[in-house]
Structures are given as C-alpha cells and as structure tokens.
Design an enzyme around this catalytic site. Structure first.
Site, PDB file in Angstrom:
ATOM      1  N   LYS A   1       0.801  -1.222   0.000  1.00  0.00           N
ATOM      2  CA  LYS A   1       0.000   0.000   0.000  1.00  0.00           C
ATOM      3  C   LYS A   1       0.839   1.279   0.000  1.00  0.00           C
ATOM      4  CE  LYS A   1      -4.407  -1.448   0.426  1.00  0.00           C
ATOM      5  NZ  LYS A   1      -5.521  -1.002  -0.436  1.00  0.00           N
TER       6      LYS A   1
ATOM      7  N   SER B   1      -8.898  -0.429   6.796  1.00  0.00           N
ATOM      8  CA  SER B   1      -8.783  -1.450   7.839  1.00  0.00           C
ATOM      9  C   SER B   1      -7.366  -1.568   8.374  1.00  0.00           C
ATOM     10  CB  SER B   1      -9.231  -2.816   7.299  1.00  0.00           C
ATOM     11  OG  SER B   1      -8.382  -3.226   6.246  1.00  0.00           O
TER      12      SER B   1
END
Length: 333
Positions: free
Chosen positions: A63, A88
């Site tokens: 990410k 999350s």
C-alpha cells in the site's frame, strides 16, 4: 456491458505512462522489494513460483506505493490541510507514513475491529486515528465528517488513479526481476493493486495471465466477473481482513477487462499458505498476503486444465502486518 464503462486502455483511470511516472515519483521513498523462490514450494505446487515480497515494503505492505504516489502528486495548496482516508489498516499506515515524509497531517478513520498491529502502525507513523464502526457506511460517514471539519484531501485506498498507478509499479519491478513469468496471481479486494498490476503487466507482455485470488467469504469480485457488473455483498466473513472491500467504478472496468479469472479459496487454505510462508520461506505474511499461494495450491487451480500452461507463476505477497500477540504470549506460558 455497463453503461459509460471504459472499453480501451485510454479510458482507464491509469495507464502504463502514469505507472512509469509513479515509479519515478516514489523511487526516492519506496523499497524495491526482493523476489524469493523456493524449490520446496515449486515441488509442492508443480510449477516454478516467484514471490514478490511486498511484506518487506515500507509500512509492511504494498500500500505504501500507491499512498506515496498520491501524497507526492498533490500540489502544495492541496497538501497543506492534509489527507484523510478510511482503511482497515495497511492503507492507513501507508498514508500516515507518506504524509509524514511530506510533512502534512493524515486523518485516519479505522474500524474498531481492525488488527491491533495495524492500528499501532498508524500511530507509529504519526497518523491521527479516528475510530468508526466496522461497517463500510460508518467508515464513509466518519471520513466525510472529518473532511468537512478539516478540509483535507480524501485519498481512497483503491478507487483512485494515483493509487492504481502507484500499485502498478509492482509489475514494473517484478517482470524485470523475473522475466520468465507467464502468470501473475494477485490478491483482490478494492482492486487498486490488481488494476495497476494488470495495466502494467499487459502493457509489457500482452500474453501474460492475470489471476485474482479472493477469499470465499468476501468473493464479490468473483461474483462481479460472473454477473458482468459490480456486485456488492451484504456481509463479508474472512480471516483476510485486508480483502473485505469492494470494487469501485474506477477499478471495476480494469478488473472486468484485464483480469483473466478469479480464484476463490477458503480461510483454511489461506491459513495453510501462511504456515508454508512461515515454515519454508521464513517470512511473516498476513492472511491477505498469503492468498496468492493459497490459490496456486488450491484444487480449483491445480485441477483446472485452463491453467495447465501456467509454468512460471509470480505471486504477490502483499503484506506482513499480522498480529502475533497470541504467538508471543504462548512462549510466556
């Protein structure tokens, strides 16, 4: 065919040009992650496997690539008030770290049931945590309130051209490091990573197969591909906490057109793949990160004649942020 959906690469939210630009933009900050191989796992799978270790990326997951590209794409006026997202965990940590590198605030909405290790990562990187209920509606509502209060810029975890372009840099590295790869297997959730990977990989080698790996308890991408339209689930239930999001209007057309198939596995298969990563590759991989190996070892893949010519398979181990508290506690007993 969905109305107003892109039908050519020129219409997608990203392309090989934007991905190459992202590679230059993030190069000073992101790691070029290693590719591991294992003759033992090759023997188990009956194929030659290559593992792109994004668990070694900054923030512990792929990410960071997309978050870094998005943060450093902002002009100074946009960046001043900071950024906000709901996640999350891995995107939250990645955005926090990228924002810290640029010297701007990051407001992070996190569901209350997120793994403690991922919340700790956000705080470690200086993200300002705001908790929400686990539902997507609560996450979105909380993020919208933060947007109104701060004037910050929203950076989605997947459904954003800057994010897609950043994640696509995985392919640029991977296919340079292991040029024999004929098939890529990538975890799928919101679709940002697999969209970028597919766009870049197909531009480099149009014949390459792109396969998505998805948990049975959150198989919206499989259903979307089957139905020919975005299909969202009323609830999800999987150990792979990073794979509980749904495709968006920017990622769906790319997944629809460029992802050749979706392989669905259950949580037991994911846990077994994690175990193999720990015991054989000697690396910590979270459930979402191990699902590609689970897919290769699944009966759905091994016994399907469609995949009989997948000889050299690249697997993205997307992250390593797993809560090991139970393990460490067991040593204290």
């Amino acid at each position: 065919m969905e109305p107003n959906c892109p039908t050519s690469s020129n219409d997608y939210a990203a392309d090989i040009s934007s991905i190459r630009q992202a590679q230059v933009r993030i190069e000073p900050f992101a790691h070029r992650t290693p590719v591991l191989t294992s003759k033992t796992l090759d023997s188990i799978a009956g194929r030659k496997l290559y593992f792109k270790c994004e668990c070694f990326q900054k923030g512990g997951a792929f990410k960071f690539r997309g978050a870094c590209n998005a943060i450093f794409s902002l002009d100074d006026d946009q960046a001043t008030k900071g950024v906000v997202t709901h996640s999350s965990g891995n995107h939250a940590a990645a955005l926090s770290l990228a924002a810290k590198l640029r010297g701007i605030p990051a407001y992070i909405v996190i569901p209350k049931d997120a793994p403690k290790c991922k919340v700790a990562n956000v705080k470690r990187y200086g993200g300002r945590v705001i908790f929400s209920e686990p539902s997507m509606q609560s996450r979105e509502d909380t993020a919208n309130k933060v947007l109104q209060d701060t004037g910050a810029v929203l950076i989605p975890s997947s459904n954003d051209g800057r994010i897609i372009s950043g994640q696509g840099t995985i392919s640029l590295e991977f296919l340079e490091q292991a040029s024999d790869i004929d098939t890529l297997i990538v975890p799928i959730s919101g679709g940002g990573m697999i969209s970028g990977v597919a766009l870049a990989a197909k531009a480099i080698n149009p014949a390459i197969r792109i396969l998505a790996a998805e948990p049975m308890g959150a198989n919206d991408a499989f259903q979307s591909k089957s139905n020919g339209r975005i299909t969202k689930l009323s609830e999800v239930n999987t150990i792979a906490d990073g794979l509980r999001a749904f495709l968006g209007d920017l990622t769906w057309p790319i997944v629809r057109d460029l992802v050749d198939d979706v392989i669905v596995v259950d949580d037991k298969e994911i846990i077994q793949a994690m175990k193999l990563c720990y015991e054989i590759l000697k690396i910590a991989v979270e459930p979402s990160g191990a699902i590609g190996l689970a897919a290769v070892l699944s009966d759905g893949f091994r016994k399907n004649p469609v995949y009989s010519e997948c000889y050299h398979i690249g697997i993205v181990l997307s992250g390593g942020n797993v809560d090991l508290g139970v393990l460490w506690n067991s040593f204290d007993k």
